[in-house]
Design an enzyme around this catalytic site. Sequence first.
Site, PDB file in Angstrom:
ATOM      1  N   HIS A 126       0.848  -1.205   0.000  1.00  0.00           N
ATOM      2  CA  HIS A 126       0.000   0.000   0.000  1.00  0.00           C
ATOM      3  C   HIS A 126       0.874   1.242   0.000  1.00  0.00           C
ATOM      4  CE1 HIS A 126      -3.220   2.799   0.973  1.00  0.00           C
ATOM      5  NE2 HIS A 126      -4.021   1.867   0.471  1.00  0.00           N
ATOM      6  N   ASP A 139      -8.045  -5.524  -1.195  1.00  0.00           N
ATOM      7  CA  ASP A 139      -8.341  -6.354  -2.361  1.00  0.00           C
ATOM      8  C   ASP A 139      -7.924  -7.813  -2.183  1.00  0.00           C
ATOM      9  OD1 ASP A 139      -9.351  -4.130  -3.837  1.00  0.00           O
ATOM     10  OD2 ASP A 139      -7.289  -3.463  -4.117  1.00  0.00           O
TER      11      ASP A 139
HETATM   12  N1  HAX Z   1       4.456  -7.107  -5.030  1.00  0.00           N
HETATM   13  C1  HAX Z   1       5.678  -6.906  -5.597  1.00  0.00           C
HETATM   14  N2  HAX Z   1       6.341  -5.736  -5.554  1.00  0.00           N
HETATM   15  C2  HAX Z   1       5.755  -4.747  -4.861  1.00  0.00           C
HETATM   16  C3  HAX Z   1       4.536  -4.899  -4.203  1.00  0.00           C
HETATM   17  C4  HAX Z   1       3.877  -6.133  -4.313  1.00  0.00           C
HETATM   18  N3  HAX Z   1       2.679  -6.347  -3.780  1.00  0.00           N
HETATM   19  N4  HAX Z   1       4.224  -3.731  -3.593  1.00  0.00           N
HETATM   20  C5  HAX Z   1       5.220  -2.873  -3.867  1.00  0.00           C
HETATM   21  N5  HAX Z   1       6.148  -3.483  -4.642  1.00  0.00           N
HETATM   22  C6  HAX Z   1       7.338  -2.886  -5.228  1.00  0.00           C
HETATM   23  C7  HAX Z   1       6.956  -1.728  -6.136  1.00  0.00           C
HETATM   24  O1  HAX Z   1       6.501  -2.198  -7.405  1.00  0.00           O
HETATM   25  C8  HAX Z   1       8.209  -0.917  -6.164  1.00  0.00           C
HETATM   26  O2  HAX Z   1       9.100  -1.537  -7.040  1.00  0.00           O
HETATM   27  P1  HAX Z   1      10.122  -0.639  -7.953  1.00  0.00           P
HETATM   28  O3  HAX Z   1      10.916   0.186  -6.977  1.00  0.00           O
HETATM   29  O4  HAX Z   1      10.900  -1.654  -8.699  1.00  0.00           O
HETATM   30  O5  HAX Z   1       9.249   0.218  -8.831  1.00  0.00           O
HETATM   31  C9  HAX Z   1       8.741  -1.101  -4.744  1.00  0.00           C
HETATM   32  O6  HAX Z   1       8.133  -2.296  -4.223  1.00  0.00           O
HETATM   33  C10 HAX Z   1       8.431   0.060  -3.814  1.00  0.00           C
HETATM   34  O7  HAX Z   1       7.048   0.295  -3.843  1.00  0.00           O
HETATM   35  P2  HAX Z   1       6.266   0.745  -2.519  1.00  0.00           P
HETATM   36  O8  HAX Z   1       6.828   2.050  -2.079  1.00  0.00           O
HETATM   37  O9  HAX Z   1       6.242  -0.366  -1.548  1.00  0.00           O
HETATM   38  O10 HAX Z   1       4.773   0.874  -3.044  1.00  0.00           O
HETATM   39  P3  HAX Z   1       4.075   2.042  -3.860  1.00  0.00           P
HETATM   40  O11 HAX Z   1       3.572   3.028  -2.884  1.00  0.00           O
HETATM   41  O12 HAX Z   1       4.910   2.528  -4.975  1.00  0.00           O
HETATM   42  O13 HAX Z   1       2.863   1.249  -4.493  1.00  0.00           O
HETATM   43  C11 HAX Z   1       1.040  -0.269  -4.487  1.00  0.00           C
HETATM   44  C12 HAX Z   1       1.775   0.825  -3.716  1.00  0.00           C
HETATM   45  C13 HAX Z   1      -0.268  -0.609  -3.781  1.00  0.00           C
HETATM   46  C14 HAX Z   1       0.716   0.234  -5.894  1.00  0.00           C
HETATM   47  C15 HAX Z   1       1.962  -1.517  -4.548  1.00  0.00           C
HETATM   48  O14 HAX Z   1       2.151  -2.013  -3.247  1.00  0.00           O
HETATM   49  C16 HAX Z   1       1.417  -2.614  -5.443  1.00  0.00           C
HETATM   50  O15 HAX Z   1       1.671  -2.581  -6.664  1.00  0.00           O
HETATM   51  N6  HAX Z   1       0.647  -3.620  -4.875  1.00  0.00           N
HETATM   52  C17 HAX Z   1       0.033  -4.656  -5.660  1.00  0.00           C
HETATM   53  C18 HAX Z   1      -1.198  -4.151  -6.383  1.00  0.00           C
HETATM   54  C19 HAX Z   1      -2.316  -3.877  -5.398  1.00  0.00           C
HETATM   55  O16 HAX Z   1      -2.673  -4.681  -4.555  1.00  0.00           O
HETATM   56  N7  HAX Z   1      -2.966  -2.703  -5.527  1.00  0.00           N
HETATM   57  C20 HAX Z   1      -4.094  -2.312  -4.688  1.00  0.00           C
HETATM   58  C21 HAX Z   1      -3.726  -1.330  -3.579  1.00  0.00           C
HETATM   59  C22 HAX Z   1      -4.889  -0.928  -2.718  1.00  0.00           C
HETATM   60  C23 HAX Z   1      -5.869  -0.170  -3.519  1.00  0.00           C
HETATM   61  O17 HAX Z   1      -5.662   0.935  -3.975  1.00  0.00           O
HETATM   62  N8  HAX Z   1      -6.972  -0.793  -3.766  1.00  0.00           N
HETATM   63  O18 HAX Z   1      -7.858  -0.271  -4.652  1.00  0.00           O
END
Ligand code: HAX
Length: 435
Positions: A318, A373
């Site tokens: 998140h 989710d």
């Molecule tokens: N799986 C693998 N890698 C992940 C990850 C996961 N679940 N969550 C974060 N990371 C990665 C990012 O892709 C990023 O990689 P890069 O530096 O190579 O680009 C790194 O870890 C740092 O990211 P972060 O700071 O932890 O997370 P962000 O704030 O950038 O992104 C997200 C937050 C929710 C988009 C991210 O955790 C993610 O992509 N999760 C999976 C998709 C998901 O479940 N989305 C729904 C979120 C809740 C929501 O809005 N619901 O509607």
Amino acid sequence: MEYIKNRFYEKTSKCISEYQKLRKEHGDKVLTEVTIGQVLTGMKGIPALITDTSKLDANEGIRFRGFSIPELRKQLPRLNPEGEPLPEGLFYLMLVGEIPEEEDVINISKDWATRAHVPQHVFDVIDAMPKTARPMTQFSAAIVAMATESVFQKAYRSGIHKKYYWDFMYDDVMNLIARLPRIAAYIYRRVYFKDKHIEPDPRLDWAGNLAHMMGHDSDEVKRLMRLYMMIHADHEGGNVSAHTTHLVGSALSNPYYALGAGMLGLAGPLHGYANQDVINWIFEMLEDLNTNEPTKEQIEGYVQRTLQAGRVVPGYGHAVLRVTDPRFTAQKEFADKYIKEDKLVNIVNTLYEVVPPILGSVGKISNPWPNVDAYSGALLYHYGIKEHPFYTVLFGVSRSMGVLASLIMDRLYGLPIERPSSYPLEWFKEQANTK
Ligand code: HAX
């Protein structure tokens, strides 16, 4: 239902002068420093928006007007003691700022039922698309097509004074929220049930009616739908769907345009699409492993392979939260209470044991814990709503309540057009090298 509009105005109108005073007298006050890192990672943590409906704490999760989800599940009015609160009550809380009486909630239900008529041309727009069009494509197009009904747009063109914008916005918002279950159910029945549509039952509550029109009429599904509609309703103002709705609304676009845009943001895989992606990903895993009951070790291996392939594990992580999402916990408690045995629910529970330590060990992932989710698809699937490409539409119906309540307040405060500054990458490089 003028008294709810009046009550909102009585409670909130004092904020207009507070907002003006802050703007005039404290405009120069420095709130915080902004780092290059914050800008380069998606403007994380920059206090940049006014949103009264809810606030997200990284370690505690969401509070709606100060109330946590467990508190609201106890305090908001419900139809029977065993059931879940009605989302109408949460809408009232987000809008007015206080816990409603049962009578207020019933009145919103009735008000929305009387506003729920969807004009024929909206169905025609949906029907003009191929059934293979993604449900979120159909949903957003239908919302935008309904802008023909905007009373705010008509009032603006007729030259009303800006201090009355909120009043017309209120009517648009109530009409729009009232109609979304019908539109969502229409898309669902069109795509998955050969256009065999089910008429609304105006005696039912908003979420109960949605379940009914989808063809899932049991008390169990209605109870789940009320919980689902409540927990997805709002997540403060900076998430993609809320921020987009607010941003588009700041150009004085009507709420149909603003919400349509917000829904297109919700449709992205890193946001609301994740609720269907979790199920897609689990089914891919089962196919890959050639079993319906994978062991913990098999799941661990698949999570590792997902990461090695440069993909995200959907439902985990998140942008703000640093703990298990209380919306996940609310759904897990629901499953623990009502579901005896279910293979998909078991897998989701095993993922909760397996995924966080693996993501935690990667090093760069800010939050290894599950978000909303990670659980919702398994619950819907268990209760017979198996059409997972549709799941994000349900999220969207719910999310409308928070973002549109905020939009009324945006117009009441008289918030201006939003316009942050952008700079070339070169400028950031220069900033990095200056002391
Ligand atoms: N799986 C693998 N890698 C992940 C990850 C996961 N679940 N969550 C974060 N990371 C990665 C990012 O892709 C990023 O990689 P890069 O530096 O190579 O680009 C790194 O870890 C740092 O990211 P972060 O700071 O932890 O997370 P962000 O704030 O950038 O992104 C997200 C937050 C929710 C988009 C991210 O955790 C993610 O992509 N999760 C999976 C998709 C998901 O479940 N989305 C729904 C979120 C809740 C929501 O809005 N619901 O509607």
